[in-house]
Design a protein around this motif. Structure first.
Motif, mmCIF file in Angstrom:
data_model
loop_
_atom_site.group_PDB
_atom_site.id
_atom_site.type_symbol
_atom_site.label_atom_id
_atom_site.label_comp_id
_atom_site.label_asym_id
_atom_site.label_seq_id
_atom_site.Cartn_x
_atom_site.Cartn_y
_atom_site.Cartn_z
ATOM 1 N N SER A 251 57.075 -54.590 21.778
ATOM 2 C CA SER A 251 56.325 -55.715 21.225
ATOM 3 C C SER A 251 56.523 -55.721 19.722
ATOM 4 O O SER A 251 56.896 -54.706 19.123
ATOM 5 N N THR B 264 55.185 -59.904 23.242
ATOM 6 C CA THR B 264 55.430 -58.804 24.179
ATOM 7 C C THR B 264 56.804 -59.033 24.789
ATOM 8 O O THR B 264 57.054 -60.106 25.370
ATOM 9 N N LYS C 286 52.376 -72.389 28.639
ATOM 10 C CA LYS C 286 51.137 -71.736 28.228
ATOM 11 C C LYS C 286 50.371 -71.311 29.472
ATOM 12 O O LYS C 286 50.011 -72.141 30.310
ATOM 13 N N SER D 156 51.349 -73.110 36.365
ATOM 14 C CA SER D 156 52.174 -71.914 36.277
ATOM 15 C C SER D 156 53.567 -72.113 36.863
ATOM 16 O O SER D 156 54.382 -71.215 36.810
ATOM 17 N N SER E 209 60.640 -67.916 29.828
ATOM 18 C CA SER E 209 61.525 -67.436 30.887
ATOM 19 C C SER E 209 62.968 -67.778 30.517
ATOM 20 O O SER E 209 63.223 -68.429 29.498
ATOM 21 N N THR F 130 51.355 -64.486 21.851
ATOM 22 C CA THR F 130 50.094 -65.126 21.477
ATOM 23 C C THR F 130 50.170 -65.484 20.006
ATOM 24 O O THR F 130 50.735 -64.730 19.205
ATOM 25 N N GLU G 248 60.849 -64.135 33.648
ATOM 26 C CA GLU G 248 60.108 -64.165 32.399
ATOM 27 C C GLU G 248 60.717 -63.148 31.447
ATOM 28 O O GLU G 248 61.034 -62.022 31.837
ATOM 29 N N GLU H 247 48.328 -67.582 26.644
ATOM 30 C CA GLU H 247 49.547 -66.903 26.205
ATOM 31 C C GLU H 247 50.736 -67.807 26.472
ATOM 32 O O GLU H 247 50.781 -68.500 27.490
ATOM 33 N N TRP H 248 51.673 -67.761 25.563
ATOM 34 C CA TRP H 248 52.900 -68.524 25.795
ATOM 35 C C TRP H 248 53.883 -67.636 26.552
ATOM 36 O O TRP H 248 54.162 -66.523 26.139
ATOM 37 N N SER H 249 54.361 -68.153 27.659
ATOM 38 C CA SER H 249 55.294 -67.374 28.479
ATOM 39 C C SER H 249 56.682 -67.997 28.364
ATOM 40 O O SER H 249 56.829 -69.224 28.415
ATOM 41 N N ARG I 180 56.296 -62.721 26.294
ATOM 42 C CA ARG I 180 55.001 -63.387 26.178
ATOM 43 C C ARG I 180 54.571 -63.354 24.732
ATOM 44 O O ARG I 180 54.879 -62.387 24.022
#
Lengths: 777, 333
Positions: free
Chosen positions: A377, A332, A505, A600, A513, A283, A278, A509-511, A281
């Motif tokens: 961030s 982030t 998502k 996930s 990688s 939002t 990852e 939160e959108w992650s 992150r």
């Protein structure tokens, strides 16, 4: 030709065939002469000593001596007596050559010149392999072991220069191995005298044996499976990937993808990471965010698209709101260390530590002596307008007098590509910018045979883009570069954007990688400005987003067509870009997909075709088990259960567990044998046997009640009493299926021969109108 | 003794239940086994041949109890036993009977021969001249005797137990294959094993058990048993198996002459009896397999090569048993 001489010839020739992968290792073809000489010398020596009736030990010693003499003559460098007899000085010379050769192997990249130390090592190695090969095939008559020597020969070039060795070269060694096996078998059979076919006809010694068809089938299956595995295992292929990123930064080898690299290397390195990590992150109040833009590559040379160096930065204050709905995003940073900031659409303001500026031509937020590595961030506001397809269709292009025109349409002169684009545009009848964009996008669509693959294939063209258009296989980098280039050929300003796709998502939160790194295309329209398109097939991109304007403008609202999608997840993905049915995405109000993979699991794995292929390969070994289970359940199902089905199942179980019941056994005798094989289930065996007996011979028939349990008992007991090997074989590859197949094949063969004989009769009667056939049939 | 001329007697005997049949058969077997120790399979087959209305050829070396078996069987059944000692000078009329002139009645009166009994023991049948052998064998098949134009029906049950000595070759007239075919089964008794021979010594030291043997059933009962056995069910699958077995003897490469259709009939008839003796009302391939060697081996003639290779007809039949599938299910096994 005597048997041993023939076998020697076969051994030597098969080894020579296995030499072919070395073509990728050495320059030219002159190296083949010394290698073939080595093989010949070893084979001739072995054959002569064998003809003299000497034992295996002496044969091997002689072949080693001959190899030594050959090496001395070739590399003795004046140290040998009469050129061929080695002296201690010769061995010192050899040691020197070995050290030189090893050093060359380590330092040089293939193809290398076949000379000096490398040639010495190759000749010595091939010589030793040839001795072993001769020993296995001719001396010890264990041709199966010769697979090891042939594999050694094959593995050397494959391991040294995987790039230079295409899977195609596996065919010849495989054929050579089959040749060795087949020839030895033929000799073995011929030793017993005449051979007969299954029909009892005498055949010549070189005629294929009755079992040849079975062998042929297994050979074809074996080779097919092997080739599939070779094709599926990801290999470091050369091609567009390397060529496009060449000359951009130059240090593209770091597969980590997190460092301050050139964006292409970062992209390919990230996507090829076996374990995505990852990186960020985010939002946002945007319900359906699109792609996070990082780099813009608008400098097109023969090496591909490159970003500019973002030299003239303007302060962040110069960002101006573009109007429309404004969203806010907080990011982030978990692993990004780039010198550009990923942002959505058109940022209007940005809050970030460090010195950053806006590159005016590309709107990239680039670093001015800092990097994201120092930023934990940041947040930004942005708007992301969705132009209407109908509007785009009416829009013109950039004014050629615009200073940006040159920068965004410049391209190397590739006449073949120009021809292709002209043809494409002519066929599509494309006149407007939007027509041209859609024509190119459709051309690159999966409907046109394009597939997503991280492995690119070098089709041998001068220009990597032509390779890609020919092989129709690549990933986002190729697709984006090809689309932008082709649009430039068609005088449409276009550039490549590099960044992150929609991500995954997780809990609002959108992650993102490393597997979310992506590349796409921006096309300039007169009024709408830079508009985003993603030519990459959506099946290959984890968080791909549908752009509603990337379709034919339509007058009516067409309903979404869920049947057309091949996305595995939720209904939102039915709005994913589906190149086969552009009208499916005509609804402009909801043009952006929700999360394509809400769970996930990292999306990067699910879409890799290699995994799918591996899965397909992993399934076949379990097919017999599943099939057998289906047969059993069908037999024991209450509706079908009878003494016959239970008895068939018992017989098959006995066969599976290695106690087959002969056809000539009566049910009573068979049940006694069953009871002996499974002493714990003796009552069950007896019940099955007597039920079958009554069913078959008694006027009253049999009651199938309890037979299902009896079969289950029998199975449990057989399974418990079996050796572990036998047990697993019975479970995974039950022998009864093979019997079933053989029976099926025999009946099929009977039908076939019946048909053949009918045909044969017809033909013969045609030839002999009076219907008589003289002589032997 | 009394006899009736034709018309033939047909006793409408009520059939037995399978349990009765089994019990009676067991009783006879136990009785006979008392005399001949340790040979129950052979005795069982001999009884089966009797109830199947067949004839038995006992072929074995002297002194193993061929005659004892025949006598014990006859005594257990309480029917008339006739013994014919075959010699080269025995005449056909000695077997069948002869019409002689009765001066008082001034007419020819038929004096029945030895064949007019329930159980005929033909000792050393291969010593008789072919003419006499033929006379006996004709009676066996026809179950009637024709003398001077008059036909006389033979008794029921009627069974010929012929013995033959395979050792002595001189002065014998071996049965031609056509006549061997009329014997339902050929049995060899074989030497007793150690324990049986010891037991025999103990028993015979004091008295002859044959003398003490009491009949356990009569001819009437045997006739009912015959009727019962005929009613045993033969599944089509089993008939097919028997036909395939017989067919295999005809196509076998080791065989010069295969078994006849009569062999098929008699094989299945005996199989029915074995089934009934086992308390079943349907025959099994197991019954057929038990009978295959005794019923088939003496009917087939191996090729000379096979004989010289050390294989006799019994081993050929056993081999055929091992290879003919019990069930014919095309496509499966």
């Amino acid at each position: 030709m005597s048997g041993q001489r023939h076998a020697t010839l076969v051994a030597a020739a098969s080894l020579a065939l296995t030499m072919t992968p070395m073509f990728g290792l050495f320059e030219g073809i002159s190296w083949t002469f010394p290698i073939l000489l080595t093989i010949t010398v070893v084979a001739v020596t072995g054959s002569l000593v064998r003809a003299g009736g000497r034992g295996q030990g002496l044969q091997t010693l002689s072949m080693i001596a001959a190899l030594l003499v050959l090496l001395t003559a070739a590399f003795g460098n004046g140290t040998a007596i009469v050129f061929v007899i080695p002296t201690p000085a010769t061995f010192q010379e050899f040691a020197y050559l070995i050290s030189v050769g090893v050093a060359d192997v380590v330092t040089q990249a293939p193809p290398v010149a076949a000379e000096g130390g490398i040639l010495f090592l190759t000749m010595a190695g091939v010589g030793i392999v040839a001795i072993l090969h001769d020993m296995f095939v001719v001396g010890l008559r264990t041709p199966a072991l010769s697979g090891l020597t042939l594999l050694t020969m094959y593995l050397v070039p494959v391991s040294v220069a995987p790039d230079a060795t295409s899977w195609f070269w596996f065919i010849l060694p495989a054929a050579a191995y089959l040749w060795v096996l087949g020839d030895d078998n033929l000799r073995r059979v011929s030793r017993f005298g005449h051979r007969f076919t299954g029909q009892g006809q005498l055949v010549g010694p070189r005629f294929p044996s009755p079992m040849a068809s079975a062998a042929r089938i297994s050979a074809v299956v074996f080779i097919t499976v092997t080739l599939m595995i070779l094709a599926v295992i990801p290999a470091n292929t050369s091609g567009l990937l390397d060529q496009v990123s060449n000359g951009v930064g130059g240090d593209g080898g770091d597969a980590n993808g997190l460092g301050s690299l050139n964006p292409w290397a970062q992209l390919s390195g990230s996507l090829q990471r076996p374990d995505p990590v990852e990186v960020a992150r985010l939002t946002t109040d945007d319900p359906s965010p699109r792609y996070l833009r990082m780099h813009i590559a608008d400098q097109l040379s023969s090496d591909g698209f490159e970003p500019s160096d973002y030299a003239d930065l303007e302060p962040l204050d110069s960002l101006d709101p573009a109007g429309g709905e404004t969203f806010t995003a907080q990011v982030t940073n978990l692993g990004l260390s780039d010198e550009v900031v990923p942002v959505y659409g058109r940022p209007s303001s940005i809050e970030i530590d460090g010195d950053w500026g806006v590159e005016p031509n590309t709107d990239v937020i680039a670093a001015d002596g800092t990097s994201l590595a120092d930023v934990d961030s940041y947040s930004f506001t942005y708007s992301d307008p969705s132009p209407e397809a109908a509007n785009l269709a009416r829009e013109g292009t950039m004014d050629p007098s615009d200073p940006a025109w040159e920068r965004n349409t410049d391209h190397p002169d590739v006449p073949e590509l120009t021809d292709r684009v002209d043809t494409l545009m002519g066929e599509a009848g494309a006149t407007t910018v939007h027509d041209k964009v859609l024509a190119v996008k459709d051309h690159l669509s999966s409907a046109n045979g394009f597939t997503y693959s991280l492995d690119t294939i070098d089709a041998g063209n001068d220009e990597a883009i032509l390779d890609f258009l020919d092989t129709k296989q690549g990933y986002c980098q190729q697709y984006a570069a090809a689309m932008a280039w082709m649009l430039r050929e068609a005088d449409v300003p276009a550039r490549v954007a590099i960044g992150l796709s929609q991500g995954t998502k997780i809990d609002g939160e959108w992650s993102f990688s490393t597997s979310d790194f992506h590349a796409w295309v921006e096309v300039y329209y007169e009024d709408s400005g830079w508009v985003t398109y993603d030519p990459t097939p959506s099946g290959g991109v984890a968080g791909s987003v549908a752009f509603p304007w990337a379709s034919e403008p339509t007058d009516t609202d067409e309903q979404p067509n869920p049947d057309e999608t091949d996305e595995p997840t939720d209904e939102a993905s039915s709005a994913a870009p589906d190149d086969q049915d552009p009208s499916a995405n005509a609804d402009p109000t909801d043009g952006v997909t929700q999360d394509a993979a809400p769970d996930s699991e990292s999306g990067g794995f699910g879409f890799n075709p290699a995994w799918l292929a591996l899965l397909l390969l992993a399934v076949p070994p379990f097919i017999p088990m599943l099939w057998r289970g289906a047969i059993r359940r069908s037999r024991l199902s209450p509706g079908r259960l009878s003494a016959t089905t239970a008895w068939d199942e018992a017989r098959d179980l006995a066969r599976d567990y290695g106690a087959p019941l002969a056809d000539s056994l009566t049910p009573r005798q068979a049940s006694v044998k069953l009871a002996a094989a499974a002493p714990g289930a003796a009552p069950a065996a007896e019940a099955l046997g007597s039920a079958m007996e009554a069913h078959r011979y008694s006027p009253r028939g049999a009651d199938p009640a309890g037979l299902g349990d009896a079969v289950a008992d029998l199975r449990t007991e057989l399974d418990r009493g079996a050796e572990p090997t036998r047990r697993w074989r019975a479970r995974l590859w039950p022998a009864s299926l093979a019997t079933w197949l053989v029976a099926w094949r025999e009946s099929a063969a009977d039908r076939l021969s019946g048909a053949q004989s009918r045909m044969g009769r017809t033909r013969r009667s045609n030839e002999h109108p009076n219907g008589t056939v003289t002589g032997r049939p | 003794m009394t006899f009736e001329s034709s018309p033939p007697q047909q006793v409408p005997a009520p059939p037995l239940s399978s349990q009765e049949f089994k019990a009676t058969a067991e009783a006879i077997l136990t009785n006979v086994e008392w005399v001949i120790e340790g040979k129950s399979p052979t005795i069982r087959l001999a009884l089966a041949v009797m109830i199947a209305e067949g004839h038995l050829l006992l072929e074995d070396v002297p002194g193993v109890g061929k005659t004892q078996l025949a006598k014990a069987l006859a005594r257990s059944v309480d029917c008339s036993v006739r013994r014919i000692q075959f010699t080269p000078d025995l005449l056909p009329s000695d077997v069948t009977g002869v019409s002689i002139f009765d001066p008082e009645k001034r007419d020819f009166v038929f004096k029945p021969g030895a064949i007019f009994g329930n159980l005929i023991l033909g000792d050393e049948i291969n010593r008789a001249s072919p003419k006499t052998q033929a006379a006996l064998l004709e009676c066996m098949e026809e179950r009637q005797v024709t003398v001077d134009g008059n036909t006389y029906r033979l008794r029921s049950p009627f069974m010929v137990i012929a013995t033959q000595n395979p050792v002595e070759m001189e002065g014998t007239y071996p049965l031609p294959e056509a006549q061997r075919d009329r014997f339902t089964a050929r049995l060899a008794i074989g030497y007793p094993d150690l324990n049986a021979e010891l037991a025999m010594l103990d028993h015979r030291g004091e008295f002859n058990p044959l003398e003490a043997l009491k009949p356990v059933c009569d001819g009437e009962m045997i006739v009912r048993m015959i009727a019962t056995a005929r009613a045993v069910h033969l599944a089509p699958e089993l008939k097919r198996y028997a036909v395939e077995l017989i067919g295999a003897t005809r196509t076998n490469a080791q065989v010069r002459l295969g078994a006849s259709p009569r062999a098929t009939l008699q094989l299945l008839r005996c199989a029915k009896v074995l089934a009934a003796m086992d308390g079943r009302d349907f025959a099994l391939p197991d019954d057929v397999q038990q009978l295959a060697v005794p019923v088939l081996a003496h009917r087939i003639i191996p090729t000379t090569e096979t004989t010289m290779g050390g294989n006799d007809s019994a081993s050929i039949v056993a081999d055929i048993l091992r290879h003919v599938p019990v069930v014919s299910q095309p496509g499966r096994y």
